[in-house]
Enzyme design. Structure first.
Site, PDB file in Angstrom:
ATOM      1  N   CYS A 183     -24.688   6.697  -2.700  1.00 36.40           N
ATOM      2  CA  CYS A 183     -25.906   7.420  -2.354  1.00 36.40           C
ATOM      3  C   CYS A 183     -25.867   7.961  -0.936  1.00 36.40           C
ATOM      4  O   CYS A 183     -26.542   8.947  -0.629  1.00 36.40           O
ATOM      5  CB  CYS A 183     -27.110   6.496  -2.541  1.00 36.40           C
ATOM      6  SG  CYS A 183     -27.481   6.128  -4.263  1.00 36.40           S
ATOM      7  N   GLU A 222     -18.758   2.368   0.576  1.00 32.09           N
ATOM      8  CA  GLU A 222     -20.017   3.015   0.919  1.00 32.09           C
ATOM      9  C   GLU A 222     -20.628   2.282   2.095  1.00 32.09           C
ATOM     10  O   GLU A 222     -20.553   1.048   2.184  1.00 32.09           O
ATOM     11  CB  GLU A 222     -21.005   3.013  -0.251  1.00 32.09           C
ATOM     12  CG  GLU A 222     -22.336   3.645   0.128  1.00 32.09           C
ATOM     13  CD  GLU A 222     -23.268   3.881  -1.045  1.00 32.09           C
ATOM     14  OE1 GLU A 222     -24.282   4.577  -0.859  1.00 32.09           O
ATOM     15  OE2 GLU A 222     -22.983   3.376  -2.147  1.00 32.09           O
ATOM     16  N   ASN A 230     -22.812  12.553  -7.032  1.00 34.82           N
ATOM     17  CA  ASN A 230     -22.776  11.103  -7.228  1.00 34.82           C
ATOM     18  C   ASN A 230     -24.061  10.658  -7.917  1.00 34.82           C
ATOM     19  O   ASN A 230     -25.147  10.800  -7.353  1.00 34.82           O
ATOM     20  CB  ASN A 230     -22.657  10.391  -5.881  1.00 34.82           C
ATOM     21  CG  ASN A 230     -22.849   8.891  -6.017  1.00 34.82           C
ATOM     22  OD1 ASN A 230     -21.966   8.176  -6.447  1.00 34.82           O
ATOM     23  ND2 ASN A 230     -24.029   8.399  -5.643  1.00 34.82           N
ATOM     24  N   GLU A 231     -23.936  10.189  -9.141  1.00 36.86           N
ATOM     25  CA  GLU A 231     -25.079   9.651  -9.887  1.00 36.86           C
ATOM     26  C   GLU A 231     -26.256  10.627  -9.896  1.00 36.86           C
ATOM     27  O   GLU A 231     -27.411  10.221  -9.881  1.00 36.86           O
ATOM     28  CB  GLU A 231     -25.540   8.311  -9.299  1.00 36.86           C
ATOM     29  CG  GLU A 231     -24.535   7.197  -9.442  1.00 36.86           C
ATOM     30  CD  GLU A 231     -25.098   5.850  -9.026  1.00 36.86           C
ATOM     31  OE1 GLU A 231     -26.240   5.796  -8.530  1.00 36.86           O
ATOM     32  OE2 GLU A 231     -24.393   4.839  -9.181  1.00 36.86           O
TER      33      GLU A 231
END
Length: 844
Positions: A450, A265, A577-578
């Site tokens: 994120c 990331e 994602n999350e």
């Protein structure tokens, strides 16, 4: 503990009965020996960040807080840390048998938040409803159930508003009106503070469930707080432990051969200034104060540059990179990322878009001495020019200087070491990329995290903006508060995966921003408008065509023109994602999944079940996975070492007929050997459950020193050094020693200290490609372990490769040491205190 609870419940029931007999059932006393008053409230402590709490009372005077430090429901609206507040909650038992909680989220937004639960402990997904037509804060909500319909009231300014709903999803238009105020909302003194909330008579069984949940949470927290320091007391007097380890290859099962991978990331300057080998910072003059959310006015188009120049944006080289610098008979200097590191006599490829007067480019050291120089003679229109610079000495903090003889416009100023990873153009930093490759990852997940779904809808990571010529790529702000040039884009990610023999696992947003978003809809209650979702879904499908399509397809042609005619053979794609699991999310997610499944049925779709190993996002995410019959879901959790020690059975009871698991992000909180061994211990259980856990990756992977937004990380670095952590070496040992079959391994430990038994881990796998048997042994104890290993069905040849990673538990350094031993000696060799041992046996 169970007996304690039973005794407590019995005593309380007796007291309740006696009290009930003593009073005349006045309104302030419960009317049944089996009931108490239950009060639901959110404390003013931490300015509303502390969530929903409960207290019980027999007489509304003497209140007993149920774990004042434990909240039963926390708001997910807004950013972590800064927001996620719960103000003035109200709770009601609905006609559906569920408890419904409504609350205000802050002092500005027109949002009414809602969640439901059957037991006040386990809460379903949250929804955030904008109920005020013209905006404005919603506060002090109340709710009544009248003839199967909920009447909800709240204040906006000094006006009271009313709306009706049957499902807390669709509300009637807000009307000003009278307040059907409920006696349920009252104020009481709890632990010395006046709190406002909802009170009602509740069965003791409900309250007892809250108490039990709180006690379990406290027990888990205490039990998971293990440290090397606490071990000295926990295992005082412990003698070396004997472990009888029995391995039988007749009892084995197939497991995933993709277990160890890496997660990339762009956090901690992992891309620009990190893995991406570009040495010039802000090469396109596109930095903006928005990158830092306006909090640093010195962060702008001039960042990393000094000298006399102006910024222009009229007739730039591309609409996606409009800004450029204009120099008039002067010099500008770029400082790179904490300086530009160069090595003597090595070649550095310089490039620039320029027009105007002649200019020279130099590498200079801190004293201004010239290390290398070249001249550029631009024309009257934009054109790219190149040169090779060869420094005369090694310098860690050189600068790049451009000097003009007249007026010259410059843009996309670039400097790359010629020696990139695999010598790729626009390539990766060789030492950093090699350190990643040395893990032998079976897959690479990218670009986040994120970053993938960004901070607000306009910040969603769009893969199409990251391919093609560099000057045409569209840079944007990073959710971690810096800048993404997109020089490291989807083509480079796919190419890196191919170069290291890893499966690419791109992750795309599910049509919603990050649940940590603070832009364009905090708390992710907004998604891409439905009328634009077809376009977004097509972007997802186009990515698969870009990766797998022939050169005759529109996006396959784009890939081929970039220098890769053959497909990248994409097999996996992550969606989401999350994410905060809401109705908005599910609607968009389902659209994407159905479209991908229809057009590309052979591509494995990976779902998302939130950022934690439990809670509403986890439960609701799994429910969606079951509904859509997803082949795999992405689980995340960052926990203490004690959690990993105590949860080695986490996947043992998973339903093998449901979705497989990609453990996409995990780490214990720290970079000591103790943390690394807790992870190694847990990974022995992951291998044991390799038939349900298909992939796992530590996170985050990279962090530039002095520029971290998250700790711990796997690999730290600066401009000249790469600093792998001890956690890295655990990952590397697992990556170097995979298997595709798990062999039943039983460890008989004749030790009465049950905590000691949990600290010894064993996993045995077989690598079909080599026939090797690999035994992994973890000793997370302060004493040695004496193994007695016996095998059935294994005929080892030659010697055993014996690798040990050990150090003091609090140490942040340590590297594996490998030797060759006779097999029987390897089987009997003591496992040092706090160690991870790998024994590799040749059987062919």
């Amino acid at each position: 503990m169970k007996s304690t609870f039973r005794l407590y419940s019995f005593i309380f029931a007796c007291l309740t009965f006696l009290l009930a007999q003593s009073f005349a059932y006045a309104g302030n006393y419960v009317k049944s020996p089996h009931k108490v008053f239950l009060f639901a409230y959110a404390t003013e402590k931490n300015d509303g960040h502390n969530g929903l709490h409960f207290a019980w009372s027999q007489d509304k005077v003497n209140w007993h807080a149920i774990g004042p430090e434990h909240s039963f429901l926390k708001c997910d609206y807004g950013t972590w840390g800064g927001e996620k507040r719960m103000l003035t909650p109200t709770v009601i038992l609905g006609a559906d048998g569920l408890y419904h909680c409504l609350w205000s989220v802050n002092e500005e937004d027109n949002i009414l938040a809602h969640a439901a639960s059957k037991d006040l402990v386990h809460w379903k997904r949250q929804t955030y409803i904008p109920v005020m037509p013209n905006g404005g804060r919603v506060y002090n909500p109340e709710v009544k159930l009248v003839n199967g319909e909920y009447i909800v009231t709240w204040f906006n300014g000094d006006k009271l508003y009313t709306s009706k709903t049957t499902d807390f999803k669709k509300f009637s238009a807000a009307q000003t009106g009278n307040n059907p105020k409920s006696d349920a909302v009252q104020q009481f003194r709890i632990n010395g503070n006046m709190e406002q909330g909802t009170v009602w008579e509740a069965e003791w069984e409900l309250v007892d469930g809250l108490i039990r949940a709180m006690e379990v949470a406290k027990y888990r927290k205490a039990n998971n707080s293990a440290t090397a320091k606490s071990d000295s007391a926990l295992f005082v007097g412990l003698k070396p432990v004997v472990a009888e380890i029995k391995i039988n290859t007749a009892n084995k099962k197939k497991i995933s051969n993709l277990l160890t991978g890496v997660f990339f990331e762009d956090i901690n300057y992992a891309a620009d200034g990190g893995l991406y080998a570009e040495l010039v910072q802000n090469r396109g003059f596109e930095y903006t104060t928005a990158d830092k959310r306006g909090k640093d006015k010195n962060w702008n188009e001039r960042t990393a540059w000094s000298g006399d120049f102006r910024i222009d944006s009229l007739k730039g080289i591309h609409a996606n990179n409009p800004h450029f610098a204009v120099i008039n008979n002067g010099s500008i200097t770029n400082s790179g990322f904490d300086g530009i590191p160069v090595k003597a006599n090595e070649k550095y490829n310089f490039s620039i878009f320029a027009k105007g007067a002649k200019c020279s480019v130099k590498l200079i050291d801190a004293s201004g001495a010239v290390l290398a120089q070249a001249d550029i003679k631009p024309g009257t229109s934009w054109k790219k020019y190149t040169a090779v610079l060869k420094p005369v000495k090694t310098v860690a903090d050189a600068r790049l200087e451009i000097t003009t003889q007249g007026e010259t416009a410059v843009d996309m100023v670039s400097l790359f070491p010629e020696k990139t990873f695999k010598n790729r153009k626009n390539g990766l930093r060789a030492d950093l990329a090699q350190t990643v490759a040395d893990i032998h990852p079976k897959f690479v997940r990218f670009p986040g995290g994120c970053v993938a779904h960004g901070n607000g809808l306009d910040n969603i990571y769009r893969w199409k903006n990251t391919v093609g010529p560099l000057e045409a790529r569209k840079p944007m702000r990073n959710i971690w508060n810096y800048h993404q040039s997109m020089g490291l884009g989807y083509f480079e990610y796919f190419q890196f995966c191919e170069d290291i023999g890893a499966q690419p696992v791109p992750v795309l947003a599910a049509g919603v921003p990050c649940q940590n978003s603070s832009v364009g809809g905090a708390g992710q209650q907004f998604g891409i408008p439905i009328e634009h979702m077809d376009e977004y879904v097509q972007d997802v499908l186009d990515l698969i065509e870009y990766a797998n399509g022939s050169a005759n397809t529109p996006w396959g042609k784009v890939r081929a023109e970039a220098g890769h005619p053959k497909p990248f053979n994409l097999k996996y794609i992550g969606i989401g994602n999350e994410d905060l699991i809401t109705d908005v999310f599910e609607e968009r997610y389902t659209m994407i999944v159905n479209a991908v499944r229809k057009k590309y049925p052979d591509v494995t779709i990976i779902g998302t079940v939130g950022p934690f190993f439990e809670g509403a996002d986890y439960d609701e995410g799994w429910a969606i996975a079951d509904k859509l019959q997803l082949p795999m879901v992405d689980e995340h959790y960052y926990e203490s070492p004690g959690w990993f020690i105590n949860n080695q059975s986490f996947y043992d009871a998973y339903d093998r007929s449901k979705s497989k698991v990609y453990l996409g992000e995990y780490a214990s909180w720290g970079n000591s050997l103790y943390n690394a061994l807790a992870e190694a211990l847990y990974l022995t259980a992951i291998e044991r459950n390799g038939d349900v856990v298909s992939m796992a990756s530590y996170a985050p992977m990279l962090a530039r020193e002095g520029h971290t937004q998250w700790n711990p990380d796997l690999i730290y670095f600066n401009g000249t050094e790469v600093k792998p952590t001890v956690n890295y070496f655990v990952q590397k040992l697992y990556g170097e020693n995979p298997g595709d079959s798990y062999v039943n391994s039983t460890a008989i430990i004749r030790e009465t200290n049950t905590e000691a038994v949990k600290r010894i881990g064993v996993s045995t796998t077989v690598d079909a490609a080599t026939g090797d048997v690999i035994i992994k042994l973890v000793n997370l104890l302060p004493v040695a372990v004496k193994p007695a290993i016996s095998t059935e069905g294994i005929t080892a040849t030659g010697t055993a490769t014996y690798t040990v990673l050990t150090e003091k538990p609090e140490s942040k350094s340590g590297k594996p040491v490998t030797t060759q031993l006779a097999v029987q000696d390897a089987f009997k060799k003591e496992l040092p205190p706090y160690s991870f041992t790998v024994i590799r046996l040749k059987t062919k």
